[in-house]
Design a protein around this motif. Structure first.
Motif, PDB file in Angstrom:
ATOM      1  N   ILE A   1       0.711  -1.239  -0.133  1.00 18.98           N
ATOM      2  CA  ILE A   1       0.048   0.061   0.077  1.00 18.98           C
ATOM      3  C   ILE A   1       0.736   1.254  -0.016  1.00 18.98           C
ATOM      4  CG2 ILE A   1      -1.991   1.415   1.191  1.00 18.98           C
ATOM      5  CD1 ILE A   1      -2.670  -1.508   2.542  1.00 18.98           C
ATOM      6  N   GLN A   2       0.598   2.099  -0.934  1.00 20.09           N
ATOM      7  CA  GLN A   2       1.269   3.487  -0.908  1.00 20.09           C
ATOM      8  C   GLN A   2       0.427   4.515  -0.012  1.00 20.09           C
ATOM      9  OE1 GLN A   2       4.130   4.862  -2.390  1.00 20.09           O
ATOM     10  NE2 GLN A   2       4.758   2.999  -3.047  1.00 20.09           N
ATOM     11  N   LEU A   3       0.724   4.784   1.085  1.00 23.07           N
ATOM     12  CA  LEU A   3       0.083   5.785   1.898  1.00 23.07           C
ATOM     13  C   LEU A   3       0.583   7.215   1.970  1.00 23.07           C
ATOM     14  CD1 LEU A   3      -2.420   6.166   4.078  1.00 23.07           C
ATOM     15  CD2 LEU A   3      -0.985   5.227   5.918  1.00 23.07           C
TER      16      LEU A   3
ATOM     17  N   GLY B   1       1.123  11.637   6.049  1.00 23.90           N
ATOM     18  CA  GLY B   1       0.128  12.547   6.975  1.00 23.90           C
ATOM     19  C   GLY B   1      -1.081  11.816   6.765  1.00 23.90           C
ATOM     20  N   GLY B   2      -1.344  11.027   5.955  1.00 27.65           N
ATOM     21  CA  GLY B   2      -2.558  10.284   5.784  1.00 27.65           C
ATOM     22  C   GLY B   2      -2.582   9.142   6.503  1.00 27.65           C
ATOM     23  N   THR B   3      -4.029   8.327   6.420  1.00 30.62           N
ATOM     24  CA  THR B   3      -4.237   7.207   7.374  1.00 30.62           C
ATOM     25  C   THR B   3      -5.137   6.227   6.446  1.00 30.62           C
ATOM     26  OG1 THR B   3      -6.468   8.003   8.312  1.00 30.62           O
ATOM     27  CG2 THR B   3      -4.356   8.487   9.610  1.00 30.62           C
ATOM     28  N   THR B   4      -4.948   5.002   6.723  1.00 30.96           N
ATOM     29  CA  THR B   4      -5.772   3.948   5.926  1.00 30.96           C
ATOM     30  C   THR B   4      -6.069   2.916   6.881  1.00 30.96           C
ATOM     31  OG1 THR B   4      -6.053   2.761   3.906  1.00 30.96           O
ATOM     32  CG2 THR B   4      -3.834   2.412   4.869  1.00 30.96           C
ATOM     33  N   THR B   5      -7.176   2.206   6.509  1.00 35.55           N
ATOM     34  CA  THR B   5      -7.579   0.984   7.491  1.00 35.55           C
ATOM     35  C   THR B   5      -7.441  -0.361   7.003  1.00 35.55           C
ATOM     36  OG1 THR B   5      -9.244   2.456   8.306  1.00 35.55           O
ATOM     37  CG2 THR B   5      -9.634   0.120   8.612  1.00 35.55           C
ATOM     38  N   LEU B   6      -6.730  -1.228   7.578  1.00 37.76           N
ATOM     39  CA  LEU B   6      -6.632  -2.556   7.217  1.00 37.76           C
ATOM     40  C   LEU B   6      -7.698  -3.419   7.948  1.00 37.76           C
ATOM     41  CD1 LEU B   6      -2.750  -2.926   7.709  1.00 37.76           C
ATOM     42  CD2 LEU B   6      -3.952  -2.166   5.870  1.00 37.76           C
TER      43      LEU B   6
ATOM     44  N   GLY C   1       5.571   0.269   7.185  1.00 34.45           N
ATOM     45  CA  GLY C   1       5.554  -1.086   8.038  1.00 34.45           C
ATOM     46  C   GLY C   1       5.229  -2.285   7.466  1.00 34.45           C
ATOM     47  N   TYR C   2       5.462  -3.740   8.086  1.00 33.80           N
ATOM     48  CA  TYR C   2       4.864  -4.634   7.750  1.00 33.80           C
ATOM     49  C   TYR C   2       3.996  -5.185   8.663  1.00 33.80           C
ATOM     50  CZ  TYR C   2       8.378  -5.477   4.094  1.00 33.80           C
ATOM     51  OH  TYR C   2       9.219  -5.028   3.020  1.00 33.80           O
TER      52      TYR C   2
ATOM     53  N   SER D   1       1.572 -10.808   5.506  1.00 29.48           N
ATOM     54  CA  SER D   1       1.944  -9.365   5.885  1.00 29.48           C
ATOM     55  C   SER D   1       1.495  -8.504   4.611  1.00 29.48           C
ATOM     56  CB  SER D   1       3.316  -9.137   6.282  1.00 29.48           C
ATOM     57  OG  SER D   1       3.978  -9.480   4.952  1.00 29.48           O
ATOM     58  N   ILE D   2       0.922  -7.191   4.939  1.00 34.08           N
ATOM     59  CA  ILE D   2       0.733  -6.154   4.099  1.00 34.08           C
ATOM     60  C   ILE D   2       1.919  -4.906   4.419  1.00 34.08           C
ATOM     61  CG2 ILE D   2      -0.814  -4.059   3.813  1.00 34.08           C
ATOM     62  CD1 ILE D   2      -3.111  -5.932   3.549  1.00 34.08           C
ATOM     63  N   GLU D   3       2.462  -4.651   3.199  1.00 30.07           N
ATOM     64  CA  GLU D   3       3.399  -3.620   3.446  1.00 30.07           C
ATOM     65  C   GLU D   3       2.886  -2.128   3.232  1.00 30.07           C
ATOM     66  OE1 GLU D   3       7.874  -1.987   1.808  1.00 30.07           O
ATOM     67  OE2 GLU D   3       6.745  -3.891   0.687  1.00 30.07           O
ATOM     68  N   VAL D   4       3.035  -1.338   4.057  1.00 27.66           N
ATOM     69  CA  VAL D   4       2.728   0.172   4.089  1.00 27.66           C
ATOM     70  C   VAL D   4       3.829   0.787   3.702  1.00 27.66           C
ATOM     71  CG1 VAL D   4       1.282   1.885   5.201  1.00 27.66           C
ATOM     72  CG2 VAL D   4       0.566  -0.288   5.378  1.00 27.66           C
ATOM     73  N   GLU D   5       3.910   1.507   2.550  1.00 25.02           N
ATOM     74  CA  GLU D   5       5.005   2.796   2.196  1.00 25.02           C
ATOM     75  C   GLU D   5       4.372   3.945   2.360  1.00 25.02           C
ATOM     76  OE1 GLU D   5       6.627   1.585  -1.455  1.00 25.02           O
ATOM     77  OE2 GLU D   5       8.191   0.391  -0.455  1.00 25.02           O
ATOM     78  N   ILE D   6       5.162   4.876   2.725  1.00 29.03           N
ATOM     79  CA  ILE D   6       4.752   6.339   2.737  1.00 29.03           C
ATOM     80  C   ILE D   6       5.050   7.057   1.472  1.00 29.03           C
ATOM     81  CG2 ILE D   6       4.806   8.524   3.888  1.00 29.03           C
ATOM     82  CD1 ILE D   6       3.256   6.515   5.450  1.00 29.03           C
ATOM     83  N   GLY D   7       4.098   7.646   0.694  1.00 28.57           N
ATOM     84  CA  GLY D   7       4.329   8.221  -0.572  1.00 28.57           C
ATOM     85  C   GLY D   7       4.023   9.545  -0.600  1.00 28.57           C
ATOM     86  N   THR D   8       3.971  10.432  -1.519  1.00 25.97           N
ATOM     87  CA  THR D   8       3.746  11.856  -1.825  1.00 25.97           C
ATOM     88  C   THR D   8       2.377  12.326  -2.250  1.00 25.97           C
ATOM     89  OG1 THR D   8       6.129  12.159  -2.300  1.00 25.97           O
ATOM     90  CG2 THR D   8       4.357  13.773  -2.700  1.00 25.97           C
TER      91      THR D   8
END
Length: 755
Positions: A164-166, A169-174, A211-212, A233-240
């Protein structure tokens, strides 16, 4: 055999031997404990239960002592997950163990068992008795033991993305999406293999950091590992951020039922998934290319804050700004009169409607039928029925918006009910005044229902008060005040309005006279059994009904005064207009000479020769001081003593006399000797110390030998050491003394005994 079971049998056999086999034993149910499963290899008692569809067989050991009835059954019960037996579950029941004092229950876990504090207990049914509860156990039925599947909420891809590209400053729900009834389970979430405790234990979590992330079902510390439910696992990355926003709509204040241009995201890409929210609630699930949303203004709940979230390959998950949508046609209406109104035949009721909107029109309805010409905010109703006003906006953006006021029911009464009350707290024969009023007026309808019309009609009635059935002249108001015992009686009020007449309930009034009854006595202390004290009152008792009381007991005397010779509490009660008028209480006490106190110690006075000592007395009303020759020295509460001798004070308490004696002696002027000659010649044979140290009972004299051994310890030392029989093996023996007052040392030194 299980060693624990063998020990239990041994204990039971020993118990029977001690009590005798013919003894009638009290029934004892012991705490149930886990037992070995005989169908499994080895000998292992379970400590936690991890049941599933492939294994669900456990055993509980239970011991007890006789006797039970032949129809008895033993029931094994399980608590809830917290250990409470408020609604226990029955696991097993046996009827063939009434002579087996050590046996085992076989049971299976219910499929909804999940928790760490389950307990067991056993009940007997005949007689009814319950065992102590067991220890707490971790117990889980593992009904889901497949790998959990998680995804970003809104990701409807098959399979969903595992990366997931997050946006920063944002949030998402798993969320977990492959478990039936996911809300019935607890979950353990992990981030980079560490527990993600801030997320809680639900089936979804909100994340804002890279994180994973993985999750597993929480089946407790023992059972979770054997369930093998941990997800990939789901990997969360911080994008722009790509700058997602909602385009400003042409209107944000909408009217109910009308159609408007949809809300629109500033990014229109058919390969992106759009999820629409109102507040935190999804109102349109993730849909490819759905960059617009139509607000349904026919839904009364359409006002709120709207936003959109985008997801897709090559961009980070981002949520737009929120746009607040309001209802321009919102306004309130109210009914400004009572819900139920009573009108007399031929009378009218004024109905009132209002609104917080500035431009509205009104239309009144009766029994759901339009009343022609009734278009004002008020309406005068002259007939029974159900009335309401329809209020319509006549200005602003939403001129078609309409609301109805609440309904007003207008009825004719069949009769009226008047209810009277005391206006303040009232108690018979306690109050000296009271007021009574019409506290409530009910209109009684033909079906027996009642409506409170006090506020509307109380002032319209005419009233006539009665006492004991007779009219009271000039008592024609809605209340009446009573201030005199001559007014005691039963009161009612009759109310009249047009053709209606109603008589109220009855209220009894028994006022206490406001006069004061006082008694007095010739004394308050009884000197002896032959003496009497007179108690009387200045209130005339002739022709009155009265009673004298001692310690609350009626003396049953008709005398207008009392002559008493016994101690006690006396009171006079006079019956006035059916009430008891009580006097003050007089307490007569027996003579107590301890009431007289002297400023002496143990009735002894010590003072220097040639000086004087002032002695005072307290507790009496007068005093006379005498010396040993019966010479009067003083008639005040003090006397000055200048001579040795015996003295007496005679104190008067009321009409009683108390005498107390004391002695006076001169204070010794010699010191404490440190040498005595115990040779029996009658001179200086004993250790004599001043009276200062021998008269006071709180002063101790202690003498030690040269080894520190105590040879004398005496309070109020008698000047008698050493005794004539005491032997002194050596010349010039040295002894040590200490003179103490409690813990305070007054004197200490040595005594040399010369033989």
């Amino acid at each position: 055999m299980n060693p624990n079971k063998k020990n239990n049998l041994l204990i039971f056999v020993l118990t029977l031997m001690l009590l005798g086999t013919n003894s009638i034993l009290a029934q004892t149910l012991n705490k149930p404990t886990p037992a070995d499963n005989p169908n499994l290899a080895g000998n292992s008692v379970w400590t936690a239960a991890c049941a599933s569809a492939t294994f669900n067989e456990y055993y509980i050991n239970f011991t007890w002592l006789p006797n039970v009835n032949s129809d008895n059954e033993f029931v094994l019960e399980l608590s809830d997950a917290t250990g409470s037996f408020g609604t226990p579950k029955e696991l097993a029941r046996v009827a063939d163990k009434n002579s087996d004092f050590d046996f085992e229950f076989s049971f299976a876990l219910p499929t909804d068992t999940r928790g760490d504090a389950y307990r067991f207990r056993v009940r007997s049914t005949s007689p009814a008795k319950t065992s102590p509860v067991s220890d707490a156990f971790e117990m889980y039925y593992i009904d889901f033991n497949s790998t959990l599947a998680i995804r970003e909420m809104g990701d409807t891809g098959a399979p969903p993305a595992q990366k997931i590209q997050l946006c920063n400053g944002g949030t998402t729900t798993l969320e977990v999406y492959n478990v039936p009834n996911p809300e019935t389970y607890r979950y353990n979430w992990y981030k980079n293999t560490s527990p993600f405790t801030s997320s809680g234990s639900g089936s979804s979590i909100e994340v804002s950091e890279s994180g994973y992330y993985v999750v597993e079902l929480d089946y407790g510390s023992t059972c979770s590992g054997s369930a093998n439910t941990q997800s990939l696992s789901i990997e969360v990355e911080i994008g722009t951020s790509v700058g997602l926003a909602l385009n400003p709509p042409a209107e944000t204040a909408l009217c109910s039922g009308e159609t408007y241009a949809p809300l629109e995201a500033n990014m229109n890409y058919p390969d992106l998934a759009y999820t629409w929210y109102k507040g935190s609630t999804i109102i349109q699930p993730s849909t490819l290319g759905a960059y617009t949303y139509n607000i349904d203004t026919n839904d009364a709940n359409f006002p709120g804050d709207y936003s959109v979230k985008i997801q897709g390959d090559g961009i980070c998950t981002e949520t737009s700004n929120a746009i607040s949508i309001t209802n321009a046609g919102l306004f309130t209406v109210s009914r400004d009169n009572p819900a139920n109104m009573v009108i007399l035949p031929g009378a009218t009721a004024n109905l009132i409607a209002s609104s917080d909107a500035t431009s509205v029109t009104y239309q009144w309805y009766k029994d759901n039928t339009l009343i022609p010409g009734a278009t004002s905010s008020t309406y005068t109703a002259n007939a029974v029925g159900n009335y309401y006003a329809e209020v319509t906006l006549s200005g602003g953006a939403c001129t078609s918006a309409t609301k109805n006021t609440e309904t007003t029911t207008v009825v004719n009464p069949d009769s009226f009910e008047l209810i009277t009350n005391y206006t303040t707290e009232y108690t018979d024969c306690i109050n000296t005044s009271v007021a009574i009023e019409v506290g409530r007026i009910n209109a009684v309808l033909s079906d027996g229902t009642k409506t409170d019309v006090t506020a509307d009609l109380k002032s319209n009635f005419s009233y006539q008060w009665t006492k004991d059935g007779a009219n009271i002249p000039t008592a024609n108001g809605s209340s009446i005040s009573l201030t005199n015992t001559s007014e005691n009686g039963e009161y009612k009020v009759q109310g009249t309005l047009d053709s209606f007449t109603s008589t109220s309930n009855a209220l009894a009034v028994r006022l206490l006279t406001n006069e004061t009854l006082t008694i007095s006595s010739t004394g308050t202390v009884i000197c002896n059994s032959s003496e009497t004290i007179d108690i009387s009152t200045t209130t005339a008792l002739t022709g009155e009904s009265f009673d004298w009381f001692k310690d609350g007991v009626n003396l049953n005397t008709s005398s207008e005064s009392l002559s008493v010779s016994a101690a006690g509490t006396y009171q006079l009660v006079v019956q006035k207009n059916g009430c008891d008028l009580r006097s003050n209480e007089i307490v007569i006490s027996p003579l107590d000479d301890s009431l007289i106190a002297l400023s002496t110690t143990n009735n002894e006075v010590v003072f220097p020769e040639g000086g004087s000592k002032i002695i005072s007395a307290s507790g009496a009303t007068s005093y006379k001081w005498y010396d040993q020759n019966n010479v009067l020295l003083s008639d005040t509460d003090t006397v000055s003593i200048t001579q040795e001798g015996s003295y007496m004070v005679t104190a008067t308490i009321n009409n009683c006399e108390v005498s107390k004696s004391f002695t006076a002696s001169y204070q010794d002027t010699f010191g404490i000797p440190n040498v005595i000659t115990a040779n029996g010649d009658g001179y200086n044979d004993q250790w004599i110390i001043p009276n200062t140290y021998t008269k006071d009972p709180n002063i101790s004299v202690i003498i030690y030998n040269d080894k520190g051994e105590e040879v004398l310890s005496q309070k109020q030392y008698k000047n008698n050491w050493p005794e004539a029989s005491m032997k002194f093996p050596k010349q010039n023996m040295v002894f040590y003394y200490t003179i103490k007052n409690a813990k305070e040392t007054l004197k200490k030194g040595t005594i040399t005994v010369i033989r």
